[in-house]
Enzyme design. Structure first.
Site, PDB file in Angstrom:
ATOM      1  N   GLY A  90     -11.556  -1.269   6.737  1.00 27.72           N
ATOM      2  CA  GLY A  90     -10.209  -1.392   7.272  1.00 27.72           C
ATOM      3  C   GLY A  90     -10.216  -2.069   8.628  1.00 27.72           C
ATOM      4  O   GLY A  90     -11.282  -2.370   9.191  1.00 27.72           O
ATOM      5  N   ASN A  91      -9.041  -2.294   9.168  1.00 30.04           N
ATOM      6  CA  ASN A  91      -8.942  -2.965  10.466  1.00 30.04           C
ATOM      7  C   ASN A  91      -9.503  -2.128  11.607  1.00 30.04           C
ATOM      8  O   ASN A  91     -10.002  -2.672  12.594  1.00 30.04           O
ATOM      9  CB  ASN A  91      -7.477  -3.310  10.750  1.00 30.04           C
ATOM     10  CG  ASN A  91      -6.968  -4.426   9.867  1.00 30.04           C
ATOM     11  OD1 ASN A  91      -7.383  -5.570   9.996  1.00 30.04           O
ATOM     12  ND2 ASN A  91      -6.077  -4.097   8.947  1.00 30.04           N
ATOM     13  N   VAL A 118     -15.071   3.081   6.159  1.00 32.52           N
ATOM     14  CA  VAL A 118     -15.436   4.353   5.538  1.00 32.52           C
ATOM     15  C   VAL A 118     -16.442   4.060   4.433  1.00 32.52           C
ATOM     16  O   VAL A 118     -16.199   3.220   3.562  1.00 32.52           O
ATOM     17  CB  VAL A 118     -14.205   5.084   4.976  1.00 32.52           C
ATOM     18  CG1 VAL A 118     -14.616   6.437   4.381  1.00 32.52           C
ATOM     19  CG2 VAL A 118     -13.154   5.292   6.063  1.00 32.52           C
ATOM     20  N   TYR A 160       2.924  -8.908  -8.644  1.00 32.52           N
ATOM     21  CA  TYR A 160       3.261  -9.373  -7.295  1.00 32.52           C
ATOM     22  C   TYR A 160       3.530 -10.868  -7.388  1.00 32.52           C
ATOM     23  O   TYR A 160       2.960 -11.555  -8.245  1.00 32.52           O
ATOM     24  CB  TYR A 160       2.058  -9.105  -6.374  1.00 32.52           C
ATOM     25  CG  TYR A 160       2.394  -8.668  -4.968  1.00 32.52           C
ATOM     26  CD1 TYR A 160       3.067  -7.479  -4.715  1.00 32.52           C
ATOM     27  CD2 TYR A 160       1.985  -9.425  -3.870  1.00 32.52           C
ATOM     28  CE1 TYR A 160       3.331  -7.062  -3.417  1.00 32.52           C
ATOM     29  CE2 TYR A 160       2.246  -9.023  -2.567  1.00 32.52           C
ATOM     30  CZ  TYR A 160       2.927  -7.840  -2.350  1.00 32.52           C
ATOM     31  OH  TYR A 160       3.189  -7.429  -1.066  1.00 32.52           O
ATOM     32  N   ASP A 177      -7.548  -3.001  -0.474  1.00 38.93           N
ATOM     33  CA  ASP A 177      -7.455  -1.542  -0.364  1.00 38.93           C
ATOM     34  C   ASP A 177      -6.268  -0.994  -1.150  1.00 38.93           C
ATOM     35  O   ASP A 177      -6.342   0.098  -1.731  1.00 38.93           O
ATOM     36  CB  ASP A 177      -7.373  -1.120   1.100  1.00 38.93           C
ATOM     37  CG  ASP A 177      -6.207  -1.766   1.847  1.00 38.93           C
ATOM     38  OD1 ASP A 177      -5.751  -2.855   1.429  1.00 38.93           O
ATOM     39  OD2 ASP A 177      -5.753  -1.195   2.861  1.00 38.93           O
ATOM     40  N   ARG A 178      -5.176  -1.748  -1.206  1.00 40.45           N
ATOM     41  CA  ARG A 178      -3.995  -1.293  -1.936  1.00 40.45           C
ATOM     42  C   ARG A 178      -4.269  -1.267  -3.437  1.00 40.45           C
ATOM     43  O   ARG A 178      -3.834  -0.345  -4.141  1.00 40.45           O
ATOM     44  CB  ARG A 178      -2.788  -2.183  -1.609  1.00 40.45           C
ATOM     45  CG  ARG A 178      -2.416  -2.167  -0.129  1.00 40.45           C
ATOM     46  CD  ARG A 178      -1.287  -3.123   0.192  1.00 40.45           C
ATOM     47  NE  ARG A 178      -0.003  -2.593  -0.217  1.00 40.45           N
ATOM     48  CZ  ARG A 178       1.141  -3.264  -0.137  1.00 40.45           C
ATOM     49  NH1 ARG A 178       1.139  -4.515   0.309  1.00 40.45           N
ATOM     50  NH2 ARG A 178       2.285  -2.720  -0.510  1.00 40.45           N
ATOM     51  N   ASP A 180      -0.702   5.069   2.202  1.00 37.37           N
ATOM     52  CA  ASP A 180      -1.982   5.000   2.912  1.00 37.37           C
ATOM     53  C   ASP A 180      -1.698   4.924   4.410  1.00 37.37           C
ATOM     54  O   ASP A 180      -1.154   3.938   4.912  1.00 37.37           O
ATOM     55  CB  ASP A 180      -2.783   3.781   2.454  1.00 37.37           C
ATOM     56  CG  ASP A 180      -4.214   3.786   2.985  1.00 37.37           C
ATOM     57  OD1 ASP A 180      -4.517   4.587   3.896  1.00 37.37           O
ATOM     58  OD2 ASP A 180      -5.034   2.997   2.488  1.00 37.37           O
ATOM     59  N   THR A 191      -4.263   1.690   9.734  1.00 35.38           N
ATOM     60  CA  THR A 191      -3.760   0.905  10.863  1.00 35.38           C
ATOM     61  C   THR A 191      -2.295   0.553  10.616  1.00 35.38           C
ATOM     62  O   THR A 191      -1.458   0.638  11.512  1.00 35.38           O
ATOM     63  CB  THR A 191      -4.595  -0.371  11.039  1.00 35.38           C
ATOM     64  OG1 THR A 191      -5.978   0.005  11.157  1.00 35.38           O
ATOM     65  CG2 THR A 191      -4.174  -1.129  12.277  1.00 35.38           C
TER      66      THR A 191
END
Length: 257
Positions: free
Chosen positions: A8-9, A13, A100, A109-110, A129, A132
């Site tokens: 992540g930003n 993890v 989409y 991540d989504r 979620d 950030t």
């Protein structure tokens, strides 16, 4: 054993799986300036702290929303673990149909969260979620990723108050006992936390009216438990949702190799 990376930003993890069982998880800071060797030594120390050896790891998968760090982590995984990681992105089998406008725009991540939530809780499901950014994702009963919403996360909002004002301090994100507070720090905490909880309730209720009133709501991310104390729409909190999604995607793709 399988090593999974959720980049992540703010944080990376990591998780170590033995089959379907998560043995250990670790959280380290995302740092685009670190070299592959620096990450390798750090992760080596974390693994050895749990009485494991680098040779115990025989597979890896990486999901990232920070493109500049990808080459570093991939090179590190090859050098220190002698495995070529699966990278979550175009061409990877996820089992989910992405509805989409441009599927390549959806953060890895989504998608990983959507895969895990549908596998664990079925559909329709809404995933929140708290990272950030705070993201909201909708998955239909037919395992279609329908889209969602993106809002500034709690940490971004708190930092903005501190950086863009002359007198407001940097604060710890804890919930005050009341909404009406009598000092500046607690007043900021009240606005941030209760305001975020209100946003969550409003957006999720709007999403339910748009696609499925019976959608199950799962929250994940570092601040999920804090907001779940106040938000009324959250059905469950799963801290390891993204790691579970990475394991599931790895299993779906290893069958093809």
């Amino acid at each position: 054993m399988l090593l999974v990376f959720d980049v992540g930003n703010t944080n990376i993890v990591l998780g170590v799986y033995d089959g379907k069982k998560l043995l250990y998880s670790f959280r380290i800071a995302t740092d685009k300036t670190k070299t592959s060797d620096e990450y390798g030594i750090l992760i080596k120390q974390l693994i050895e702290y749990r009485n494991m050896h680098l040779s115990d790891i025989n597979a890896a998968i990486i999901s990232s929303v920070v493109p500049p760090i990808m080459h570093t982590l991939e090179a590190m995984t090859i050098k220190y673990f002698n495995v070529y990681p699966i990278i979550v992105g175009p061409g990877i089998k996820t089992g989910i149909n992405i509805r989409y406008d441009n599927p390549r725009e959806v953060g890895a991540d989504r998608i990983v969260n959507a895969v895990a939530a549908y596998e664990l809780y079925g559909g329709p499901v809404i995933i929140i979620d708290f990272g950030t950014a705070t993201t909201f994702c909708a998955v239909s009963k037919n395992c279609e990723y329908l889209g969602g919403a993106i809002a500034p996360g709690l940490i971004i909002s708190a930092d903005a108050l501190f950086q863009r004002t002359a007198k407001l301090p940097k604060i710890e994100l804890i919930k005050p006992e009341k909404v009406i507070c009598k000092n500046t720090v607690e007043s900021m905490q009240s606005g941030l936390i209760y305001g975020h909880a209100g946003m969550v309730d409003y957006i999720v209720n709007k999403m339910k009216r748009e696609f499925a009133e019976n959608a199950y709501v799962v929250a994940t991310g570092g601040l999920a438990k804090l907001i779940a104390q106040e938000a009324k729409v959250i059905d469950t909190v799963n801290d390891m949702l993204t790691l579970e999604g990475l394991r599931i995607i790895y299993e779906r793709n290893i069958e093809r190799m």
